[in-house]
Design a protein around this motif. Structure first.
Motif, short mmCIF file in Angstrom:
data_model
loop_
_atom_site.label_atom_id
_atom_site.label_comp_id
_atom_site.label_asym_id
_atom_site.label_seq_id
_atom_site.Cartn_x
_atom_site.Cartn_y
_atom_site.Cartn_z
N ILE A 168 -3.22 29.93 74.57
CA ILE A 168 -3.45 31.36 74.74
C ILE A 168 -3.80 31.65 76.20
O ILE A 168 -4.72 31.06 76.76
N ASP A 169 -3.04 32.56 76.84
CA ASP A 169 -3.24 32.90 78.25
C ASP A 169 -3.97 34.23 78.43
O ASP A 169 -4.10 34.71 79.56
N LEU A 170 -4.42 34.83 77.33
CA LEU A 170 -5.16 36.08 77.43
C LEU A 170 -6.52 35.84 78.06
O LEU A 170 -7.07 34.73 77.99
N PRO A 171 -7.12 36.86 78.67
CA PRO A 171 -8.50 36.72 79.13
C PRO A 171 -9.41 36.33 77.97
O PRO A 171 -9.18 36.70 76.82
N ARG A 172 -10.45 35.58 78.27
CA ARG A 172 -11.31 35.02 77.23
C ARG A 172 -11.92 36.08 76.32
O ARG A 172 -12.19 35.83 75.15
N ALA A 173 -12.13 37.26 76.85
CA ALA A 173 -12.77 38.32 76.05
C ALA A 173 -11.82 38.92 75.02
O ALA A 173 -12.27 39.62 74.10
N LYS A 174 -10.52 38.64 75.14
CA LYS A 174 -9.54 39.26 74.24
C LYS A 174 -9.18 38.32 73.09
O LYS A 174 -9.00 37.13 73.27
N VAL A 175 -9.04 38.92 71.91
CA VAL A 175 -8.64 38.18 70.71
C VAL A 175 -7.12 38.08 70.68
O VAL A 175 -6.41 39.04 71.02
N SER A 176 -6.60 36.93 70.25
CA SER A 176 -5.15 36.76 70.11
C SER A 176 -4.66 37.50 68.86
O SER A 176 -5.18 37.31 67.77
N GLY A 177 -3.63 38.34 69.05
CA GLY A 177 -3.05 39.04 67.92
C GLY A 177 -2.43 38.09 66.91
O GLY A 177 -2.42 38.37 65.70
N LEU A 178 -1.92 36.94 67.38
CA LEU A 178 -1.34 35.96 66.46
C LEU A 178 -2.43 35.35 65.59
O LEU A 178 -2.28 35.26 64.36
N LYS A 179 -3.53 34.91 66.20
CA LYS A 179 -4.61 34.31 65.42
C LYS A 179 -5.13 35.29 64.37
O LYS A 179 -5.39 34.92 63.22
N GLN A 180 -5.29 36.54 64.76
CA GLN A 180 -5.78 37.54 63.81
C GLN A 180 -4.78 37.76 62.68
O GLN A 180 -5.16 37.83 61.50
N ALA A 181 -3.50 37.85 63.01
CA ALA A 181 -2.47 38.10 62.00
C ALA A 181 -2.42 36.98 60.97
O ALA A 181 -2.21 37.22 59.77
N LEU A 182 -2.61 35.74 61.42
CA LEU A 182 -2.57 34.61 60.50
C LEU A 182 -3.70 34.71 59.47
O LEU A 182 -3.55 34.24 58.34
N HIS A 183 -4.82 35.28 59.86
CA HIS A 183 -5.94 35.47 58.93
C HIS A 183 -5.69 36.64 57.98
O HIS A 183 -6.09 36.60 56.81
N ILE A 184 -5.01 37.67 58.46
CA ILE A 184 -4.87 38.90 57.69
C ILE A 184 -3.70 38.87 56.71
O ILE A 184 -3.80 39.39 55.60
#
Length: 319
Positions: free
Chosen positions: A265-281
């Motif tokens: 993941i190359d997002l800034p540390r403060a940001k949640v990955s949309g992929l990680k969240q989608a896998l949970h949802i």
């Protein structure tokens, strides 16, 4: 005691079924409570008739896969054995039974591992598939192949390939060239896959006719994507808002494949990955399949799998 003899194409072919590891044959002996003797291109299986039948099913399934060109990994070996022990030989036979080949003018794409074949089978059966795993597992390349196969077969009218343009160590604004030239490096892997399957000239022709579209994720906003195959690559670098925006573009007769590696993941540390969240949802929704690869499915240089595994151990130890 009864003995069953299985004969294979060659001694080398037989060795490839169990990774040329005597410990794997010993594991099969223990699991099925049989005695196995290897000689040249044959296996002699001795034991009770019911156990011989299960052990025979096991090696015959592996042989079906290897005959198709699949590379039998340690994961494939162990998972197939576990399925036989659970009484699921019928289900496993469905996976192994028929060769899965995607043919194009320049080349044919054949899955190299059992998990790659499963991945393609899930893509063929579901409207949305998430392919998640490390680099080198073929998740993006096979997604492009499956979508391109559907396009050439007339199942969809358009192929759309997209990625988030997230800086990975170099700010986009400081790269040379105009906007299109700045974005090109992010999209290059998608072009490379198309060139392999279609060639540069045919790829250029389809791009010019807008039958194939390659664009950054931001270009998807506000659109309804109908009668198209849409691939979102490097999805670990989406935000939750971008992921929801993308998934809700799905229109009539459209299908989607989302690929990514949650360890990169190359997002800034403060940001949640949309992929990680989608896998949970999204787990458990009919028509959506979440498919996971691991380092054992890497089909690049053998050291790549070992490198990924070492980094995973390190990250686990560091918490």
């Amino acid at each position: 005691m009864p003995i069953k003899t299985l004969r294979f194409a060659s001694p080398r072919h037989l060795n490839q079924l169990y990774g040329n590891k005597p410990a794997n044959l010993a594991k099969a002996e223990s699991a099925f409570n049989v005695r196995i003797e290897e000689k040249d291109d044959t296996l002699n299986i001795e034991g009770d008739a019911s156990e011989i039948a299960r052990a025979g099913d096991f090696f015959e399934l592996l042989n079906e896969g290897r005959t198709q060109g699949l590379s039998i990994s340690q994961t494939d070996y162990d998972n197939t054995m576990a399925a036989i022990l659970r009484g699921e030989s019928g289900q496993m036979r469905e996976v192994y039974r028929d060769p899965l080949v995607l043919r194009f003018r320049r080349t044919s794409i054949v899955p190299k591992t059992l998990n790659q074949k499963r991945y393609l089978q899930y893509i063929q059966k579901n409207d949305i598939v998430f392919g998640v795993g490390p680099a080198g597992t073929g998740k993006t390349y096979l997604a492009v192949a499956a979508a391109l196969s559907a396009l050439t077969a007339g199942q969809v009218e358009k192929l759309i390939l997209t990625r988030p343009a997230v800086e990975a160590g170099e700010a986009l604004g400081f790269l040379p060239g105009d906007l299109q030239e700045k974005i090109l490096p992010y999209l290059r892997p998608l072009y490379d896959a198309l060139y392999d399957m279609l060639g540069p000239e045919e790829t250029a022709r389809l791009l010019e006719k807008n039958i194939i579209e390659i664009a950054p994720l931001a270009y998807m906003r506000g659109r309804t994507l109908s009668n198209a195959y849409v691939i979102l690559d490097e999805a670990q670098n989406t935000t939750p808002e971008q992921m929801m925006m993308f998934l809700t573009r799905l229109g009539d007769r459209a299908r989607m494949i989302v690929t990514g590696d949650i360890t990169q993941i190359d997002l800034p540390r403060a940001k949640v990955s949309g992929l990680k969240q989608a896998l949970h949802i999204l787990g458990g929704i009919e028509g959506i399949e979440l498919f996971y690869f691991d380092h054992k499915d890497v089909v690049r240089h053998p050291l790549v799998g070992a490198i990924i595994e070492a980094y995973e151990r390190f990250q686990t130890e560091q918490g």
